[in-house]
Each structure stands twice: as structure tokens, then as C-alpha cells.
Design a protein around this motif. Sequence first.
Motif, PDB file in Angstrom:
ATOM      1  N   UNK A 100       1.182  -1.562   0.438  1.00 23.60           N
ATOM      2  CA  UNK A 100      -0.390  -0.169  -0.157  1.00 23.60           C
ATOM      3  C   UNK A 100       1.070   1.270  -0.219  1.00 23.60           C
ATOM      4  N   UNK A 101       0.492   2.035  -1.077  1.00 23.28           N
ATOM      5  CA  UNK A 101       1.656   3.332  -1.163  1.00 23.28           C
ATOM      6  C   UNK A 101       1.231   4.355  -0.200  1.00 23.28           C
ATOM      7  N   UNK A 102       0.033   4.118   0.578  1.00 24.32           N
ATOM      8  CA  UNK A 102      -0.284   5.553   1.346  1.00 24.32           C
ATOM      9  C   UNK A 102      -1.664   4.424   2.475  1.00 24.32           C
ATOM     10  N   UNK A 103      -2.660   5.317   2.976  1.00 19.24           N
ATOM     11  CA  UNK A 103      -3.788   4.997   3.713  1.00 19.24           C
ATOM     12  C   UNK A 103      -4.552   5.470   3.201  1.00 19.24           C
ATOM     13  N   UNK A 182       2.949  13.838   1.219  1.00 24.75           N
ATOM     14  CA  UNK A 182       1.468  13.888   0.764  1.00 24.75           C
ATOM     15  C   UNK A 182       0.729  13.690   2.066  1.00 24.75           C
ATOM     16  N   UNK A 183       0.795  12.611   2.849  1.00 26.44           N
ATOM     17  CA  UNK A 183       0.634  11.993   3.833  1.00 26.44           C
ATOM     18  C   UNK A 183       1.030  11.790   5.346  1.00 26.44           C
ATOM     19  N   UNK A 184       2.725  11.834   5.270  1.00 28.69           N
ATOM     20  CA  UNK A 184       3.074  11.183   5.629  1.00 28.69           C
ATOM     21  C   UNK A 184       3.445  10.063   6.030  1.00 28.69           C
ATOM     22  N   UNK A 200       2.945   5.931  -5.957  1.00 27.34           N
ATOM     23  CA  UNK A 200       1.676   6.393  -5.381  1.00 27.34           C
ATOM     24  C   UNK A 200       1.079   7.896  -5.688  1.00 27.34           C
ATOM     25  N   UNK A 201      -0.029   7.890  -4.685  1.00 27.84           N
ATOM     26  CA  UNK A 201      -0.122   9.525  -4.492  1.00 27.84           C
ATOM     27  C   UNK A 201       0.850  10.929  -4.169  1.00 27.84           C
ATOM     28  N   UNK A 202       2.299  10.721  -4.359  1.00 25.62           N
ATOM     29  CA  UNK A 202       3.109  11.680  -4.269  1.00 25.62           C
ATOM     30  C   UNK A 202       3.425  11.868  -5.749  1.00 25.62           C
ATOM     31  N   UNK A 219       6.109  18.036   0.343  1.00 28.38           N
ATOM     32  CA  UNK A 219       5.882  17.185  -1.156  1.00 28.38           C
ATOM     33  C   UNK A 219       7.100  17.693  -2.180  1.00 28.38           C
ATOM     34  N   UNK A 220       7.619  19.172  -2.424  1.00 31.49           N
ATOM     35  CA  UNK A 220       8.397  19.640  -3.333  1.00 31.49           C
ATOM     36  C   UNK A 220       9.954  19.091  -2.972  1.00 31.49           C
ATOM     37  N   UNK A 221      10.278  18.673  -2.036  1.00 26.68           N
ATOM     38  CA  UNK A 221      11.702  18.354  -1.760  1.00 26.68           C
ATOM     39  C   UNK A 221      11.936  16.881  -2.127  1.00 26.68           C
TER      40      UNK A 221
END
Length: 321
Positions: A100-103, A182-184, A200-202, A219-221
Amino acid sequence: MRLFCVRTAARLTALALLCCRLAWAQAGADAAPDYFKLSELAPGVYAATDIDGKSGANAGFVIGDDGVLVIDSFYKPEAAEALLAQIRKRTALPLRFLVNTHYHIDHVSGNQVFAAAGAQLIGQRRMRDWVQSENLKFLGGKATDADRERVQKLLPPQLGYDQTLHLWLGRRGVLLRAWPGHTGADTVVYVPDAGVMFGGDLFWSRSIPNLIDATVAQWTQSLARMAEEQGMRYDILVPGHGEVASAVELQEFRNYLLDLRDAVAKSQRQGLTGEALQDAALRELEPRYGSWRYQRLMRANVRDMANEMSGSTRLPGTPKP
């Protein structure tokens, strides 16, 4: 010299694959048309890209010598079942991992489908607690008892990691790497021998993102660095939403986040707040990004960016105000 040659060869291979990805997609397509388009990006590496929101998000899978790794499981369990059927058409090897790339609910709702098929669920360790505690907010303010039950039945990862995790499917290695923004608790999946990265959603390809949990400054970094890992550049990029892309689209997406921040800052310097700030920032952004997918999210992006800049963003795992 040998290391240079290996890296150069890897980059050339990735670039060649990038140039041919549409041909790969057409040749390897055996899509489930109700849910997603399936594209073979390299031998044994597949992207499942959402069709008109019918699966809710993108996913993918990687076939190795002794098993299969799946990336994300869609919003609809029916789409996950369709993806499992597509995997079974291509290999009888066991399902070993689901990453899972994130929750967020549009990436985890089919977890049970792959767990029942034998896959071990993996995610960045912080996301485990958020699968059931944070996803209700995506079902709206009038969530029913059935909605709450659905979220409570979502299956979280069984195995967590902090920053980096190496997995092997026989001789084929897969690298998981956590990047902030994106989410931490986001994971990028790298397939080094194929030059393919699942972001993922990054990464949203020419699509307006969801910033509800975001820290855009981080995120931009992350976006400035994440297409290069393990000494090579990844030129075939699978976003969480949108079409299979390249480093060009990744930079465009980073530019969007930077332009969003600049547009909000400009409006704030003019003393604008609330709806007036949102309207002014949208006028700055729409000429360049008005053709991107998910335009409905752009106003929310402005609001979320303003909250971040004022220090009032609520991040996952923190108390609700």
C-alpha cells in the motif's frame, strides 16, 4: 568505469522502455474495461490505470521468478478482483506481497482480496493505524452506519517499515522507499531492473492532487529527488492518478505545487482571505493548469495550501480540532 557503464546502460534501457511504453501497452493490453487499462511497461511489470474513476485510483503488479508483488488495491473491491484475474492470466506464481503506497481509501479497499489470495500486506509503519482511524473523512459528513462499518473492515498492512525496505522476487529486486509530503506515510515502489517507479499519490500525472493530509513544503523536496534512487534514474513513472508518465510530467507536477504556493502567497500579500483569496489564486493557476484532471480539487488545494502556510493543517494521527 564499470559502475559508470552499468549506470549508463540502465539509464539507456529505461529511456528505451519509456519511448516504447505505448507500444508495450498496446501489445500487452488485456484490460478489464469496466475498471482499468492494463499496460506492460517492461517484461513482467504492469500498470493498471483507472478508467473514468471506475476503479478509483491506479495500481500495478510485478512478476518475479518466484512470486508476484502488487501495488495498491483500488477503491472498489470488484476492481481488485478484476486485477487478480488479470494476474492469474499471466502467471501461476504465488502472490507474495501487496504494497500500500499510503492509507487513503481509494488505494486500500481491495486489500482483503489480495490477502485472501496469499499476499502479505506491507506499508510504511505509520499508515497502519490510519487505515481505519482516518478514512471515514473521505466518505463525507453524512457517513452512514454502513460507511463506518466499511471503513472498520478495511484491512491494514501486516508488515511495516520506516525508511527503506528491500524485497526479492527470486532474482528480481524491488525497493520500497518512504518519502514525505502527501500523507506523512507514503511509499514509492522501485523496480530497478526495469527502470520503473510506482509513485503512489506522491505523483499525480497532469492531475490536480488531494492535499487534505499534505505538507507541500516537504512534498516538493521529495519530488525533486525521488525519480533517482539506487544510483539510477527512473524514467517510466506510474502515478497514483493519471496516465503512465515520465520525469517530464513529474517536474510539471512539482511546478504545480510550487505555483500553488506562490499564488496563495501572492493573494495573502494582497490582504485577501477566504473566498476572495481562493478566487484570486485560482485566476493565477487556471491558465496553466485548467486542462488537468480533477479540477474540482483546485479550490480545495488553495484552501489547504493557505492552511499549511498559516500552520493550521491537521495531519493524520493528530487530534481533531
